[in-house]
Scaffold this active site. Sequence first.
Site, PDB file in Angstrom:
ATOM      1  N   LYS A 175     -66.464  -2.398  31.114  1.00  0.00           N
ATOM      2  CA  LYS A 175     -66.476  -1.839  29.756  1.00  0.00           C
ATOM      3  C   LYS A 175     -67.617  -2.299  28.966  1.00  0.00           C
ATOM      4  O   LYS A 175     -67.391  -3.396  28.734  1.00  0.00           O
ATOM      5  CB  LYS A 175     -65.015  -2.236  29.299  1.00  0.00           C
ATOM      6  N   GLY A 227     -68.786 -12.290  24.502  1.00  0.00           N
ATOM      7  CA  GLY A 227     -68.798 -11.889  23.261  1.00  0.00           C
ATOM      8  C   GLY A 227     -68.482 -12.656  22.272  1.00  0.00           C
ATOM      9  O   GLY A 227     -68.708 -13.998  22.352  1.00  0.00           O
ATOM     10  N   SER A 228     -67.377 -12.312  21.361  1.00  0.00           N
ATOM     11  CA  SER A 228     -67.217 -13.296  19.979  1.00  0.00           C
ATOM     12  C   SER A 228     -66.110 -14.324  20.325  1.00  0.00           C
ATOM     13  O   SER A 228     -65.290 -13.947  21.324  1.00  0.00           O
ATOM     14  CB  SER A 228     -66.880 -12.493  18.798  1.00  0.00           C
ATOM     15  N   GLY A 232     -62.575 -13.116  22.384  1.00  0.00           N
ATOM     16  CA  GLY A 232     -62.577 -13.930  23.609  1.00  0.00           C
ATOM     17  C   GLY A 232     -61.106 -14.540  23.774  1.00  0.00           C
ATOM     18  O   GLY A 232     -60.691 -14.613  24.708  1.00  0.00           O
ATOM     19  N   GLU A 249     -67.456 -16.264  27.847  1.00  0.00           N
ATOM     20  CA  GLU A 249     -68.798 -17.130  27.147  1.00  0.00           C
ATOM     21  C   GLU A 249     -68.648 -16.359  25.770  1.00  0.00           C
ATOM     22  O   GLU A 249     -68.772 -15.206  25.435  1.00  0.00           O
ATOM     23  CB  GLU A 249     -69.946 -16.498  27.956  1.00  0.00           C
ATOM     24  N   CYS A 283     -76.869 -16.104  22.548  1.00  0.00           N
ATOM     25  CA  CYS A 283     -75.456 -16.834  22.445  1.00  0.00           C
ATOM     26  C   CYS A 283     -76.100 -18.471  22.270  1.00  0.00           C
ATOM     27  O   CYS A 283     -75.653 -19.280  21.793  1.00  0.00           O
ATOM     28  CB  CYS A 283     -74.830 -16.859  23.381  1.00  0.00           C
ATOM     29  N   GLN A 330     -73.895  -5.253  12.323  1.00  0.00           N
ATOM     30  CA  GLN A 330     -74.276  -6.476  12.419  1.00  0.00           C
ATOM     31  C   GLN A 330     -75.027  -6.926  11.400  1.00  0.00           C
ATOM     32  O   GLN A 330     -74.875  -8.061  10.945  1.00  0.00           O
ATOM     33  CB  GLN A 330     -75.086  -6.682  13.816  1.00  0.00           C
ATOM     34  N   GLU A 380     -71.196 -19.362  13.766  1.00  0.00           N
ATOM     35  CA  GLU A 380     -72.375 -18.613  14.188  1.00  0.00           C
ATOM     36  C   GLU A 380     -72.801 -17.485  13.470  1.00  0.00           C
ATOM     37  O   GLU A 380     -72.188 -16.594  12.824  1.00  0.00           O
ATOM     38  CB  GLU A 380     -71.608 -18.249  15.603  1.00  0.00           C
TER      39      GLU A 380
HETATM   40  P1  NDP Z   1     -66.607  -8.582  20.318  1.00  0.00           P
HETATM   41  O1  NDP Z   1     -66.484  -9.789  20.618  1.00  0.00           O
HETATM   42  O2  NDP Z   1     -65.566  -8.065  19.311  1.00  0.00           O
HETATM   43  O3  NDP Z   1     -66.716  -7.622  21.617  1.00  0.00           O
HETATM   44  C1  NDP Z   1     -66.519  -6.386  21.223  1.00  0.00           C
HETATM   45  C2  NDP Z   1     -66.290  -6.080  22.851  1.00  0.00           C
HETATM   46  O4  NDP Z   1     -64.952  -6.372  23.270  1.00  0.00           O
HETATM   47  C3  NDP Z   1     -65.965  -4.468  22.938  1.00  0.00           C
HETATM   48  O5  NDP Z   1     -66.333  -4.192  24.156  1.00  0.00           O
HETATM   49  C4  NDP Z   1     -64.446  -4.384  22.857  1.00  0.00           C
HETATM   50  O6  NDP Z   1     -64.186  -3.098  23.210  1.00  0.00           O
HETATM   51  C5  NDP Z   1     -63.861  -5.282  23.526  1.00  0.00           C
HETATM   52  N1  NDP Z   1     -62.741  -6.127  23.046  1.00  0.00           N
HETATM   53  C6  NDP Z   1     -62.053  -6.073  21.727  1.00  0.00           C
HETATM   54  N2  NDP Z   1     -60.930  -6.448  21.827  1.00  0.00           N
HETATM   55  C7  NDP Z   1     -60.802  -6.905  23.042  1.00  0.00           C
HETATM   56  C8  NDP Z   1     -59.524  -7.250  23.794  1.00  0.00           C
HETATM   57  N3  NDP Z   1     -58.306  -7.486  22.878  1.00  0.00           N
HETATM   58  N4  NDP Z   1     -59.504  -7.054  25.118  1.00  0.00           N
HETATM   59  C9  NDP Z   1     -60.463  -7.079  25.670  1.00  0.00           C
HETATM   60  N5  NDP Z   1     -61.736  -6.552  25.363  1.00  0.00           N
HETATM   61  C10 NDP Z   1     -61.592  -6.352  23.830  1.00  0.00           C
HETATM   62  O7  NDP Z   1     -68.141  -8.348  19.573  1.00  0.00           O
HETATM   63  P2  NDP Z   1     -68.984  -7.554  18.765  1.00  0.00           P
HETATM   64  O8  NDP Z   1     -69.777  -6.608  19.443  1.00  0.00           O
HETATM   65  O9  NDP Z   1     -67.971  -6.941  17.635  1.00  0.00           O
HETATM   66  O10 NDP Z   1     -69.852  -8.603  17.990  1.00  0.00           O
HETATM   67  C11 NDP Z   1     -69.399  -9.420  16.998  1.00  0.00           C
HETATM   68  C12 NDP Z   1     -69.892 -10.811  17.197  1.00  0.00           C
HETATM   69  O11 NDP Z   1     -69.761 -11.502  18.536  1.00  0.00           O
HETATM   70  C13 NDP Z   1     -71.143 -11.049  17.054  1.00  0.00           C
HETATM   71  O12 NDP Z   1     -71.627 -11.051  15.661  1.00  0.00           O
HETATM   72  C14 NDP Z   1     -71.686 -12.538  17.890  1.00  0.00           C
HETATM   73  O13 NDP Z   1     -71.128 -13.415  16.744  1.00  0.00           O
HETATM   74  C15 NDP Z   1     -70.622 -12.413  18.999  1.00  0.00           C
HETATM   75  N6  NDP Z   1     -71.327 -12.124  20.035  1.00  0.00           N
HETATM   76  C16 NDP Z   1     -71.493 -12.806  21.223  1.00  0.00           C
HETATM   77  C17 NDP Z   1     -72.341 -12.443  21.972  1.00  0.00           C
HETATM   78  C18 NDP Z   1     -72.737 -13.539  23.181  1.00  0.00           C
HETATM   79  O14 NDP Z   1     -73.943 -13.428  23.750  1.00  0.00           O
HETATM   80  N7  NDP Z   1     -72.017 -14.785  23.307  1.00  0.00           N
HETATM   81  C19 NDP Z   1     -72.663 -11.052  22.401  1.00  0.00           C
HETATM   82  C20 NDP Z   1     -72.413 -10.111  21.426  1.00  0.00           C
HETATM   83  C21 NDP Z   1     -71.647 -10.602  20.455  1.00  0.00           C
HETATM   84  P3  NDP Z   1     -62.934  -2.414  22.474  1.00  0.00           P
HETATM   85  O15 NDP Z   1     -63.277  -2.253  21.149  1.00  0.00           O
HETATM   86  O16 NDP Z   1     -63.114  -0.909  23.203  1.00  0.00           O
HETATM   87  O17 NDP Z   1     -61.697  -2.694  23.166  1.00  0.00           O
END
Ligand code: NDP
Length: 479
Positions: A175, A227-228, A232, A249, A283, A330, A380
């Site tokens: 996904k 992701g966030s 996470g 991560e 990150c 963002q 962050e």
């Molecule tokens: P998110 O952490 O919210 O991740 C979004 C992704 O997670 C989407 O694919 C979403 O799919 C999925 N998701 C959301 N809820 C769930 C759940 N309960 N279970 C499984 N999957 C889920 O990131 P954002 O893209 O909104 O970015 C927000 C912040 O995250 C950034 O500002 C940054 O701080 C951080 N980030 C960190 C990264 C890194 O490299 N560590 C990379 C990108 C972002 P769906 O909505 O379809 O469920």
Amino acid sequence: MTETIRLAHHVGGRAVDGAMTFSQASPSNPDDLVVEGPEADAALVAEAVANARSAVDALDQVGIEARADALSRIGRTLLANADRLALLATRETGKTINDAKGEVVRAARTFDFFAGEALRNIGERFASTRPGAMVEVDYAPVGVVAAITPWNFPFAIPAWKIAPAIAFGNAVVWKPSEIASASADAFRAILAEAGLPVGTVEMLLGAGGAGAALTGADGVDAISFTGSVATGNRVVRAAAEKGVRAQMEMGGVNGLIILDDANLDVAVDCAINGAYFNAGQRCTATSRIIITDGIADRFIAAFIERAKALKIGDPRDPQTQIGSLAAFKQKTLIASQVEQAEAAGFKPLIGGSADARPHAFFAPTLFDNAAPASLLGQEEIFGPVAGIFRVRDFEEAMTVLNNNRYGLSSSICTRSLVHAEQFKRRARTGMRMVNMPTAGADYHAPFGGVGISSFGPREQGRAARTFYTTLHTTYQLAV
Ligand code: NDP
């Protein structure tokens, strides 16, 4: 004229259409491209997981050499298509064309590396303490892996989850982020042509529910998420309830220490690269520049001169060094964090809310005299924003560095071997750099953090086997 790309899920080797529920306009030029996609529901998730389950058995039949060959083919095809893939990611996510090409090359090399690892999944056999018996340790596939990947590295991060998964005999239900779905779909098409069993990589799209539906689905054996922290943590809780293995991560508030004896040019290079390249959306980006008093003013003057000379603009132009943020949402988030810092009394030396930019561009921003306990020191900010934290000496620098719940990456610029060694022993981060930027990691080395930055086994390099295999210990007595 604006190009519109309409995407479909890919399940069981076929495209599955649905009503378009999300869209991503090109953040650097919304008139250039709009990507739209559908939302996966629970029934489609179940179908994808069932196909992946069958693929795990098929991958076992196929054997390690054919899997290794397929991974090598994917690497070569990524390289052959680097220009096309990079341009798509540039248009979709605003990252510069050079960064995007570099990322495709890295993804290709990751597949090459794990082609070798497929052949090196070697166990152990040794004598039991019980006379006549033997002990065997082997590493079997985990099964069906759910991969939730972000938008900041639309090729590299999926590569470092999907390549080891396949190398060790797992199938993946993927996904990708809705912000980078078209890039993900182009990558998926390359994976689909590699000759692997149908179901080896299933792709589900969505925004606002598909990820949770996947991570909560029956039949998923492991979840790898980038992701966030907030999302996470939700994923970890869902995994714990199901008894499913999880690896997260989740970013960092990474600190770069600069001591009086640092090479000034190296320190400025490290800080500019870490804070601003990829528009700060890594990150491992540097958000805290922790600097001793004797060099601070000289450093700030040189840093600002370099920052002002950066070429910011059309990410498709090979001369551009910094593109836009990846999405308009963002920009709203980063702008609100910067405004909060300004409202708390911190003054930007460059950038800040007064420096408005079009579309999803955000001005490289540097705050002086940032406080460790403030938002700048603790939260962050996933954009081109850094704070200067002035300290007296190395001891205070280490205290400030470690005063954070995150713990992904840190760096020190110094010519002192003693301080470099002390830093390596005491920095509370998973990644440590000496005279190098906090960002930038090799594909053949383990990657991950401590604190709230990471959860579960490390990604990448040979360490990846821990997450993508189940270790069995077998005792055998021949009678
Ligand atoms: P998110 O952490 O919210 O991740 C979004 C992704 O997670 C989407 O694919 C979403 O799919 C999925 N998701 C959301 N809820 C769930 C759940 N309960 N279970 C499984 N999957 C889920 O990131 P954002 O893209 O909104 O970015 C927000 C912040 O995250 C950034 O500002 C940054 O701080 C951080 N980030 C960190 C990264 C890194 O490299 N560590 C990379 C990108 C972002 P769906 O909505 O379809 O469920």
